[in-house]
Design a protein around this motif. Structure first.
Motif, PDB file in Angstrom:
ATOM      1  N   GLU A 175      65.836  87.986  -9.986  1.00  6.09           N
ATOM      2  CA  GLU A 175      65.131  88.766 -11.000  1.00  6.09           C
ATOM      3  C   GLU A 175      66.084  89.554 -11.894  1.00  6.09           C
ATOM      4  O   GLU A 175      65.842  89.706 -13.093  1.00  6.09           O
ATOM      5  CB  GLU A 175      64.146  89.720 -10.319  1.00  6.09           C
ATOM      6  N   ASP A 244      58.361  97.185  -9.576  1.00  8.54           N
ATOM      7  CA  ASP A 244      59.774  97.449  -9.865  1.00  8.54           C
ATOM      8  C   ASP A 244      60.080  98.934 -10.016  1.00  8.54           C
ATOM      9  O   ASP A 244      61.228  99.304 -10.253  1.00  8.54           O
ATOM     10  CB  ASP A 244      60.198  96.730 -11.153  1.00  8.54           C
ATOM     11  N   ASP A 281      61.762  90.908  -6.231  1.00  5.96           N
ATOM     12  CA  ASP A 281      62.264  89.591  -6.640  1.00  5.96           C
ATOM     13  C   ASP A 281      61.548  88.493  -5.866  1.00  5.96           C
ATOM     14  O   ASP A 281      61.723  88.365  -4.649  1.00  5.96           O
ATOM     15  CB  ASP A 281      63.771  89.526  -6.382  1.00  5.96           C
TER      16      ASP A 281
END
Length: 320
Positions: A175, A244, A281
């Motif tokens: 990611e 995130d 990710d």
């Protein structure tokens, strides 16, 4: 000679300065400093008074043993740091800058420790004189758009190429662009034998906090991929908008009990951690030591240490 350094000073590193004075002045140390040598009629010394013309005032000094001499000795006056009425003089020391030098650090070109350069892969570091910053380490980005050298990982392959001995995986970017993973890859040496998936356990993660972090449909799979390796992977990871933004969250296996009765196995790296610049990710594998008895664990959790809550949880279903 710096006559007054040997008494009443507030500086931390005076012992070192005394040694320097000994070397410089051939070991001549007065028992106590006097004010310009004035002596009264009765041949007794007058009380010592610190004045600006006294030898030593204005000499460089420091208040830290790990710092250069960024300060100067001054006579004590009201309001001067280190002057509390018990001393006549002190080291007025602003300390070293972030580069360990005396003087202000010029960060007009860039802030120390941040990214720089044409490709954004360099870092602003201290210039040789410690008073400015220079951009070092910039280089072209890798195949995933990051700055980490992926040549050892990819070898002769490119992102999107088939990988693994069974040719079941694809090279996929992480990611953050700083890693590449052989997603779906396996060898024919699994405990199940052959190149078919060897799933040891799986779990469907729940949807908490109105889908703010993990959404329904997220599935965790623990698989033997051969070569004596066991990985936990998301197949798939369906992220909410806050996935995130978690400060420090990790994946753990648990026996499902509470408090002191709970047994946990933390998996590395973090699931998502803004404190370590680690995003969630979907391609990232989490390795589990093959000696771990998976049967001892029946729950997989994502917990965030900053929030102190379980972000998502799923019941492990073990394969027969």
């Amino acid at each position: 000679m710096s006559l007054f350094i040997l008494s009443n000073s507030a500086c931390i590193s005076c012992d070192e300065l005394v040694e320097d004075i000994l070397d410089r002045d051939a070991g001549v140390i007065p028992e106590k400093p006097v004010d310009a040598g004035e002596v009264g009629d009765d041949d007794e010394e007058t009380p010592f008074v610190c004045t600006e013309d006294l030898d030593g005032i204005g000499d460089p000094c420091t208040n830290s043993p790990d710092s250069p001499l960024c300060g100067v000795f001054v006579c004590c006056e009201q309001g001067i740091p280190g002057c509390d009425g018990s001393n006549l003089f002190t080291c007025l020391d602003p300390g070293a800058n972030a580069c360990g030098a005396c003087g202000d650090l010029d960060e007009s070109d860039g802030r120390l420790g941040t990214a720089c350069g044409e490709y954004g892969c360099g870092t602003w570091e201290c210039a040789d004189d410690g008073l400015g910053v220079i951009c070092l380490g910039d280089q072209p980005t890798n195949a995933c758009g990051g700055c980490t050298d992926l040549s050892e990982t990819l070898e002769e392959a490119d992102i999107g190429d088939i990988c693994s001995g069974c040719e079941t995986g694809l090279w996929t970017c992480g990611e953050d662009g700083e890693a590449a993973f052989c997603v779906g890859g396996r060898e024919d040496s699994t405990r199940c034998g052959g190149c078919e998936p060897c799933v040891l356990a799986e779990a469907f993660m729940d949807d908490r906090f109105d889908g703010g972090y993990i959404l329904s449909g997220t599935r965790v799979v623990i698989e033997d991929v051969g070569n004596n390796q066991i990985f936990l992977r998301f197949q798939p990871l369906i992220e909410g908008p806050g996935a995130d933004a978690l400060a420090q969250s990790e994946l753990i296996l648990s026996n499902g009990l509470i408090g002191l009765e709970e047994t946990r196995l933390s998996l590395f790296p973090f699931f998502s951690a803004t404190t370590n610049q680690v995003p969630a990710d979907p391609a990232r594998p989490y390795e589990i030591d093959p000696s771990v008895q998976l049967e001892d664990f029946n729950v997989v959790k994502i917990i965030d240490h900053r929030l102190g809550v379980t972000i998502s949880e799923g019941t492990l279903i073990h394969s027969e």
